[in-house]
Scaffold this active site. Structure first.
Site, mmCIF file in Angstrom:
data_model
loop_
_atom_site.group_PDB
_atom_site.id
_atom_site.type_symbol
_atom_site.label_atom_id
_atom_site.label_comp_id
_atom_site.label_asym_id
_atom_site.label_seq_id
_atom_site.Cartn_x
_atom_site.Cartn_y
_atom_site.Cartn_z
ATOM 1 N N HIS A 12 0.828 -1.200 0.000
ATOM 2 C CA HIS A 12 0.000 0.000 0.000
ATOM 3 C C HIS A 12 0.868 1.258 0.000
ATOM 4 O O HIS A 12 1.637 1.499 0.921
ATOM 5 C CB HIS A 12 -0.932 0.028 1.218
ATOM 6 C CG HIS A 12 -1.824 1.233 1.222
ATOM 7 N ND1 HIS A 12 -3.042 1.260 0.566
ATOM 8 C CD2 HIS A 12 -1.657 2.474 1.753
ATOM 9 C CE1 HIS A 12 -3.592 2.451 0.711
ATOM 10 N NE2 HIS A 12 -2.767 3.210 1.430
ATOM 11 N N ASN A 58 -3.247 9.413 -11.795
ATOM 12 C CA ASN A 58 -3.920 10.564 -11.214
ATOM 13 C C ASN A 58 -3.478 10.695 -9.763
ATOM 14 O O ASN A 58 -3.517 9.722 -9.015
ATOM 15 C CB ASN A 58 -5.437 10.386 -11.288
ATOM 16 C CG ASN A 58 -5.933 10.290 -12.726
ATOM 17 O OD1 ASN A 58 -5.399 10.945 -13.615
ATOM 18 N ND2 ASN A 58 -6.945 9.462 -12.958
ATOM 19 N N GLY A 114 -7.547 14.117 -10.006
ATOM 20 C CA GLY A 114 -8.630 13.184 -10.340
ATOM 21 C C GLY A 114 -8.501 11.823 -9.683
ATOM 22 O O GLY A 114 -9.157 10.863 -10.103
ATOM 23 N N HIS A 129 -1.931 3.851 -8.253
ATOM 24 C CA HIS A 129 -2.295 2.977 -9.364
ATOM 25 C C HIS A 129 -2.044 3.671 -10.685
ATOM 26 O O HIS A 129 -2.069 4.901 -10.783
ATOM 27 C CB HIS A 129 -3.767 2.536 -9.270
ATOM 28 C CG HIS A 129 -4.747 3.664 -9.189
ATOM 29 N ND1 HIS A 129 -4.997 4.344 -8.025
ATOM 30 C CD2 HIS A 129 -5.530 4.249 -10.129
ATOM 31 C CE1 HIS A 129 -5.899 5.292 -8.237
ATOM 32 N NE2 HIS A 129 -6.234 5.258 -9.521
HETATM 33 P P1 AMP Z 1 -8.595 7.127 -10.281
HETATM 34 O O1 AMP Z 1 -9.723 8.046 -10.655
HETATM 35 O O2 AMP Z 1 -7.324 7.449 -11.033
HETATM 36 O O3 AMP Z 1 -8.387 7.060 -8.795
HETATM 37 O O4 AMP Z 1 -9.006 5.707 -10.809
HETATM 38 C C1 AMP Z 1 -9.714 4.774 -10.078
HETATM 39 C C2 AMP Z 1 -10.154 3.738 -11.077
HETATM 40 O O5 AMP Z 1 -10.533 2.588 -10.385
HETATM 41 C C3 AMP Z 1 -11.339 4.178 -11.951
HETATM 42 O O6 AMP Z 1 -10.987 4.093 -13.320
HETATM 43 C C4 AMP Z 1 -12.436 3.186 -11.572
HETATM 44 O O7 AMP Z 1 -13.256 2.810 -12.666
HETATM 45 C C5 AMP Z 1 -11.616 2.007 -11.067
HETATM 46 N N1 AMP Z 1 -12.324 1.157 -10.104
HETATM 47 C C6 AMP Z 1 -13.025 1.544 -9.020
HETATM 48 N N2 AMP Z 1 -13.512 0.478 -8.366
HETATM 49 C C7 AMP Z 1 -13.110 -0.622 -9.061
HETATM 50 C C8 AMP Z 1 -13.282 -2.026 -8.898
HETATM 51 N N3 AMP Z 1 -13.985 -2.539 -7.871
HETATM 52 N N4 AMP Z 1 -12.735 -2.857 -9.808
HETATM 53 C C9 AMP Z 1 -12.026 -2.356 -10.858
HETATM 54 N N5 AMP Z 1 -11.803 -1.042 -11.045
HETATM 55 C C10 AMP Z 1 -12.344 -0.178 -10.179
HETATM 56 ZN ZN ZN Z 2 -4.140 -0.090 -0.476
#
Ligand code: AMP
Ligand code: ZN
Length: 114
Positions: A46, A87, A93, A100
């Site tokens: 993490h 992001n 964002g 990630h």
């Molecule tokens: P960010 O806006 O850069 O924090 O991206 C978070 C991403 O995680 C978004 O593109 C969401 O669609 C994706 N996301 C959120 N929950 C899940 C989930 N349970 N499984 C797969 N992707 C997810």
């Molecule tokens: Zn985590």
């Protein structure tokens, strides 16, 4: 981290569609894809965001990019190209507080992003 969505995905508490995994990295399909191919690549440890990268822990970022290159070759979009997005923070964002990288491919991605 016990209350982190992506930690829960990594440890299997929340289901995901795995695309790639090794000792340090996990990659899975984004639940709301913005391109024909859209996955999320995360370090298994993490790290909350790009703001928390240091000289001590940032080797994982190079590892994530080499995983992305492997995935691109394996999935057949290395030649046409692909994009990695990170992001960071509210204005960047970021909606999930675990570092990630979005890997997007499969269409002609526009620039600049929104
Ligand atoms: P960010 O806006 O850069 O924090 O991206 C978070 C991403 O995680 C978004 O593109 C969401 O669609 C994706 N996301 C959120 N929950 C899940 C989930 N349970 N499984 C797969 N992707 C997810
Ligand atoms: Zn985590």
């Amino acid at each position: 981290m016990s209350d982190c969505l992506f930690c829960k995905i990594i440890n299997g508490e929340i289901p995901s569609t795995k695309v790639y995994e090794d000792d340090n990295v996990y990659a899975f399909n984004d639940i709301d894809p913005q391109a024909p191919f859209h996955i999320i690549i995360v370090p298994k440890d993490h790290i909350a965001s790009g703001n928390d990268l240091t000289d001590e822990n940032s080797a994982i970022v190079g590892h994530i990019f080499s995983a992305a290159a492997k995935i691109a070759k394996e999935k057949g979009f290395a030649e046409n190209g692909w994009r990695i997005v990170n992001n960071c923070g509210k204005d960047g964002g970021q909606t999930v507080g675990h570092l990630h990288f979005h890997l997007l491919a499969g269409r002609n991605l526009q620039w600049p992003p929104g």
